[in-house]
Design an enzyme around this catalytic site. Sequence first.
Site, PDB file in Angstrom:
ATOM      1  N   CYS A   1      45.515  49.910  34.943  1.00 24.20           N
ATOM      2  CA  CYS A   1      45.541  51.015  33.988  1.00 24.20           C
ATOM      3  C   CYS A   1      46.338  52.185  34.547  1.00 24.20           C
ATOM      4  O   CYS A   1      46.340  52.436  35.747  1.00 24.20           O
ATOM      5  CB  CYS A   1      44.126  51.509  33.707  1.00 24.20           C
ATOM      6  SG  CYS A   1      43.049  50.263  33.021  1.00 24.20           S
TER       7      CYS A   1
ATOM      8  N   LYS B   1      55.339  33.553  46.098  1.00 24.81           N
ATOM      9  CA  LYS B   1      56.414  34.181  45.316  1.00 24.81           C
ATOM     10  C   LYS B   1      56.894  33.247  44.229  1.00 24.81           C
ATOM     11  O   LYS B   1      57.098  33.643  43.090  1.00 24.81           O
ATOM     12  CB  LYS B   1      57.554  34.545  46.266  1.00 24.81           C
ATOM     13  CG  LYS B   1      58.179  35.848  46.042  1.00 24.81           C
ATOM     14  CD  LYS B   1      57.524  37.063  46.620  1.00 24.81           C
ATOM     15  CE  LYS B   1      56.063  37.254  46.428  1.00 24.81           C
ATOM     16  NZ  LYS B   1      55.523  38.364  47.159  1.00 24.81           N
TER      17      LYS B   1
ATOM     18  N   LYS C   1      50.796  45.236  39.109  1.00 25.94           N
ATOM     19  CA  LYS C   1      51.347  45.630  40.411  1.00 25.94           C
ATOM     20  C   LYS C   1      50.257  45.977  41.414  1.00 25.94           C
ATOM     21  O   LYS C   1      50.308  45.573  42.552  1.00 25.94           O
ATOM     22  CB  LYS C   1      52.306  46.811  40.231  1.00 25.94           C
ATOM     23  CG  LYS C   1      52.981  47.265  41.527  1.00 25.94           C
ATOM     24  CD  LYS C   1      53.848  46.181  42.114  1.00 25.94           C
ATOM     25  CE  LYS C   1      54.512  46.585  43.418  1.00 25.94           C
ATOM     26  NZ  LYS C   1      55.015  45.400  44.146  1.00 25.94           N
TER      27      LYS C   1
HETATM   28  O1  M6R Z   1      49.255  46.667  47.224  1.00 26.49           O
HETATM   29  P1  M6R Z   1      48.760  45.548  48.073  1.00 26.49           P
HETATM   30  O2  M6R Z   1      49.697  45.176  49.174  1.00 26.49           O
HETATM   31  O3  M6R Z   1      47.383  45.762  48.597  1.00 26.49           O
HETATM   32  O4  M6R Z   1      48.682  44.299  47.081  1.00 26.49           O
HETATM   33  C1  M6R Z   1      48.105  43.095  47.480  1.00 26.49           C
HETATM   34  C2  M6R Z   1      48.414  42.000  46.485  1.00 26.49           C
HETATM   35  O5  M6R Z   1      47.841  42.283  45.250  1.00 26.49           O
HETATM   36  C3  M6R Z   1      49.923  41.801  46.299  1.00 26.49           C
HETATM   37  O6  M6R Z   1      50.555  41.556  47.518  1.00 26.49           O
HETATM   38  C4  M6R Z   1      50.194  40.618  45.360  1.00 26.49           C
HETATM   39  O7  M6R Z   1      49.782  39.428  45.960  1.00 26.49           O
HETATM   40  C5  M6R Z   1      51.684  40.559  44.990  1.00 26.49           C
HETATM   41  N1  M6R Z   1      51.842  40.414  43.577  1.00 26.49           N
HETATM   42  C6  M6R Z   1      52.395  39.420  45.631  1.00 26.49           C
HETATM   43  O8  M6R Z   1      53.743  39.381  45.303  1.00 26.49           O
END
Ligand code: M6R
Length: 638
Positions: free
Chosen positions: A2, A515, A633
Amino acid sequence: MCGIVGYVGERAALPILLSSLRRIEYRGYDSCGILVQDNARGEVHLYKGLKSISDLIQNLDVAQFPGTIGIAHTRWATHGVPSERNAHPHLDCNEEIAVVHNGIIENFRSLREGILHNCLFHSETDTEVIPHLIEKTLVNLRREKPHTYTGDEELLMAVMREALPCLKGSYAIIVAVKGFDGLIAARRESPLIIGVGDRENFIASDVPAVLEQTNRVIYLEEGDIALVKKDQIYIENMDGGEEVRRGASLISWTIEDAEKGGYEHFMLKEIHEEPKAIINTLREYLTETGIELGIRAELMDKGKGTGSGTGAGTGTGAGTASPSLLMVACGTSFYAAQCGKYIIEHLSGIPVHVELASEFNYSDFVLAPDDVTVIGITQSGETADTLMALKKAKRFGCHTVAITNVLGSSATRIADETIYIRAGPEIGVAATKSFIAQLAILYLLGLHLGRARISEHEFMEWIEELKRMPQVAQMVLDDTEAVARRYATYLAGFENVFFVGRGVNLPVAFEGALKLKEISYIHAEGYAAGELKHGPFALLTPDTPVVAILSRDNVYEKTLGNIKEMKSRDAPVLALAVEGDEEVGKYVDGVIYVPDTEPILSPIPNTVALHLLAYWTARARGCEIDKPRNLAKSVTVE
Ligand code: M6R
């Protein structure tokens, strides 16, 4: 997840709110809504849309409504399906109090059934309890203390002070009250900022939402309640109930930084920024004489007397194990942490334990505060599981460090100390340059911790090799992209792919698989090269290609042996190998060559190549890439 924005000023709020919402679209959302208030005419307009912000805009006559106060929201459903009814803003029974909210109100059911049982609810959301609670508190205060407050401002702040402690969970909220010439904002465990303008102010969950309007930003702290008018910002903290002063920071990112810069997708742009992410991160911490991470010296003492060794496991074992370093993270950041284990153990001999934050949070793991430093790695600094893990570590009394990309993010507020990666804003949902920058920090940390056990000459040689990494990453981009693109077209025709690696390249294989799956929707699995024969061999067919990472390390021959075994099960094998490795070409169907490095540094070129491979595969399949389905994200819920 959000996103919330608010505007109060002299200009028409609607177009400003719409463009702010567009700036945070990248966070992912399933519905959106806007409320604009025109106090001069005593009117309030509410718009909600189930689809995209563009759809919402199409249905609005932006010029038609001149209200100068408004709030807006992009929703990623947690309580209640995506629907117009569940989209924010939510209102109280009299439709005078409107709220947008980011986070989760954990006790919403007991509030609905308890003190708010008389209220008429229109949605299934947790959020809707907030306007009702504010309304109820307002009515009570007016009745019980009719002469106590001299004006709306004082009364509304008193209402917030009384209402907010009833909410359990996390929130960043913006509240609009009909007829009131300002907005109220408050935060607990969810980020919230105020953009400072000239005779206008902005409130948002993310800096990019306000950057088009201002680069002066106040980061609200945990427990802050802010009253924001066009020419006044008053902040107090729930703890003391007193006014608190929060200075404005100047944001140096430009809007262009956050835009695509000529690339088709943010992800491709961000992969091409990987060399820069390494340079900027190294530059920040390399001095003429060594490495200055800006963290407490005690962290270095953790390693003293532990000798060398790679004794720490990566399991989720309960008990009282006290590794010197514990890293907690999720997703791609977790794979960076796993690489970090190999890197730090190799460079410093200090045992490192790595835990998925979501598992660590509910494990029986007991930490000895004097022996362990807990490092939370999180690009966004807002991942709920990682924040919880840091909090848990603090409850054990451990020293905590956040490694993050986002200034002022929640992780930086929770952890005792922060090391910033300098990747710049990462917009694509798939983490790319942030992973590479996290690796850069972990190399620095490994060398920093290991300095005492190697000679000065050796240390400086490592630094020189590390400084070569931006160039190595650039060479992959320059020389390998076309090859990766060709193999990507080939991979795009399959529905299942294995990625295998060993040692420090095992987490790189995990990252390659993650990925590929998240942006191309191909089922991909990362596996230890030596493990496929213990079960997954049953899946190997001519329709199941394997991408095998082969570094010139101590397990080169073993990995080559594993590759031969896979080939003999008829699986097509694509190798990622070091330039000059003629041998591997004899056994595989294709090779992507990357520059040679010290084996422990090989995750840098290998990751760049795998990011390109994933991107071009998704592109060959016509996928959306920057906003993959079902993903956001930053994941701010557990
Ligand atoms: O912001 P963060 O590094 O804590 O996020 C962790 C994961 O949610 C993030 O790396 C997610 O796996 C990505 N979409 C991978 O590309």
